[in-house]
Design a protein around this motif. Structure first.
Motif, PDB file in Angstrom:
ATOM      1  N   GLY A 173      -0.396  -6.247  -1.434  1.00 44.94           N
ATOM      2  CA  GLY A 173       0.054  -4.973  -0.877  1.00 44.94           C
ATOM      3  C   GLY A 173      -0.142  -4.876   0.627  1.00 44.94           C
ATOM      4  N   SER A 239       2.039  -6.664  -8.171  1.00 47.20           N
ATOM      5  CA  SER A 239       1.713  -6.137  -6.854  1.00 47.20           C
ATOM      6  C   SER A 239       0.212  -5.833  -6.831  1.00 47.20           C
ATOM      7  N   HIS A 241      -3.154  -4.268  -5.104  1.00 45.90           N
ATOM      8  CA  HIS A 241      -3.599  -3.195  -4.215  1.00 45.90           C
ATOM      9  C   HIS A 241      -5.070  -2.879  -4.444  1.00 45.90           C
ATOM     10  N   GLU A 278       0.439   4.783  -2.242  1.00 45.36           N
ATOM     11  CA  GLU A 278       1.066   3.462  -2.194  1.00 45.36           C
ATOM     12  C   GLU A 278       2.523   3.542  -1.755  1.00 45.36           C
ATOM     13  N   LEU A 350       1.387  -2.983 -11.057  1.00 50.41           N
ATOM     14  CA  LEU A 350       0.650  -2.825  -9.821  1.00 50.41           C
ATOM     15  C   LEU A 350      -0.826  -2.709 -10.197  1.00 50.41           C
TER      16      LEU A 350
END
Ligand SMILES: [Zn+2]
Length: 390
Positions: A173, A239, A241, A278, A350
């Protein structure tokens, strides 16, 4: 009475005859599933002109079945006589046959030409078929994925298998001008990149083809990230993060733990807040109508697959994180409207590997050994997802 039944069950299972109860083929791997554990010694191997066959004393409860695999390889399973099941393997390259036993499952597949180092090693292991079957090694490999105190909960087993045609796109990210969440001088973008690189390494060692949307501190727009994944024809998109709460939040110093999100239009308050943070990067450039049509394009099958992937990855991360920090908080699997996942044509998730707004989460997230644990956890989750769904 109940106690007597319980006493009888192990006896009945042990005493029942061996049976083939199911057949499956996924991505070139044929699984022959028995009602109880099998041993390589029980298979009698014979050569024929077109390949080989194996006989095993067992009942065959299904209809005769032939699997037509790539490169004109055929595997046929049928009852040979009253007591024997015969597995016929026809191939021009019979040496490339993989013969693996895992508990009650016989796995047959053919090595592909294009292969990673790990696969080459597997091929060497299997060159002699029966002599090379190493149940102990497999058992060890599967035990490695189990936490000491969670052995009973672990249902799936990670096997050495051919992943060379599985494409994973990892998306660390933020990056470049976009720091992501911030705690003092530490940016989310640095943590996500470090973990992303470790996941890549881990997955590649397991034979996967892995691409990263960025492998340096560079800025990439949210839409370009999924475009990249689509161009690579990725099977899954992950993804990475790290979460954070605004300083004004009451639970700023308390909230911690690992969460995994998959895209949906669902808007729980919590998911909405995380998504808001995000999404911040690109949200201004997308007009209202394009957002709306994006959300309408969410396909229910992909959503279901994303949910499954999220469950496996969340489980993998937790199990591994708890090996180092037994009290790691399970933030669970959640749905949310994340733009970075919207354009992806494949199952996509994510992960929020922790809260950098939380003092000890932040400390852990900067430690290499913890980052490695998370990477292994995410890779285990991906392994299990493919094992169960393909
Ligand atoms: Zn982020």
């Amino acid at each position: 009475m109940i106690r007597l039944i319980f006493l009888l069950i192990p006896f009945l299972l042990f005493g029942s005859p061996l049976k083939v109860i199911d057949l499956k083929e996924n991505n070139g791997i044929v699984s022959i599933i028995f009602n109880k554990n099998i041993k390589s010694e029980s298979f009698k191997k014979s050569k024929i002109n077109t390949g080989i066959y194996y006989d095993i004393v067992s009942e065959y409860t299904l209809t005769k079945k032939t699997f037509r695999l790539k490169n004109k390889n055929f595997i046929t399973i049928a009852q040979n006589n009253k007591t024997t099941t015969r597995i016929v393997v026809q191939s021009k390259k019979i040496d490339s046959l993989n013969f693996k036993i895992n508990k009650n499952i016989l796995l047959l597949s053919f090595e592909v030409q294009k292969q990673s180092n790990q696969n080459k090693q597997t091929q060497n292991d299997i060159a002699n078929l029966f002599d090379s079957v190493d149940d102990k090694k497999l058992a060890q490999a599967s035990n490695q994925t189990k936490p000491k105190n969670e052995q009973k909960q672990e249902e799936t087993i990670v096997l050495a298998r051919d992943n060379s045609n599985r494409v994973v796109v990892l998306d660390p990210g933020h990056g470049g001008k976009d720091c992501g969440a911030q705690a003092g001088k530490i940016c989310e973008k640095t943590i996500t990149l470090a973990i992303g690189k470790l996941i890549k390494k881990t997955l590649e060692s397991r034979g996967y083809k892995v691409y990263m949307t960025r492998d340096s501190d560079s800025y990439i727009s949210l839409t370009d990230r999924t475009k990249f994944a689509n161009n690579k024809e990725a099977d899954i998109f992950v993804s990475i993060h790290a979460n954070s709460l605004p300083k004004t939040s009451k639970s700023y110093s308390v909230t911690n733990g690992i969460e995994t999100y998959f895209l949906s239009s669902a808007r729980s308050e919590r998911a909405r807040k995380v998504a808001e943070i995000e999404n911040k990067d690109d949200i201004e450039v997308m007009n209202y109508f394009s957002k709306l049509s994006f959300l309408n394009s969410i396909n229910s099958q992909r959503l279901l697959a994303s949910n499954k992937l999220a469950i496996d990855v969340q489980h993998g991360m937790l199990v591994n994180a708890r090996k180092l920090y037994s009290k790691t908080t399970d933030g669970g699997v959640r749905e949310g409207p994340f733009w970075v996942l919207v354009g992806a044509l494949m199952p996509s998730i994510l992960v929020e590997v922790g809260y950098i707004s939380h003092k000890s989460d932040l400390e852990k997230l900067q430690k290499k050994n913890y980052q490695e644990r998370l990477a292994i956890g995410i890779a285990d989750g991906i392994d299990n997802y493919f094992l169960k769904n393909f």
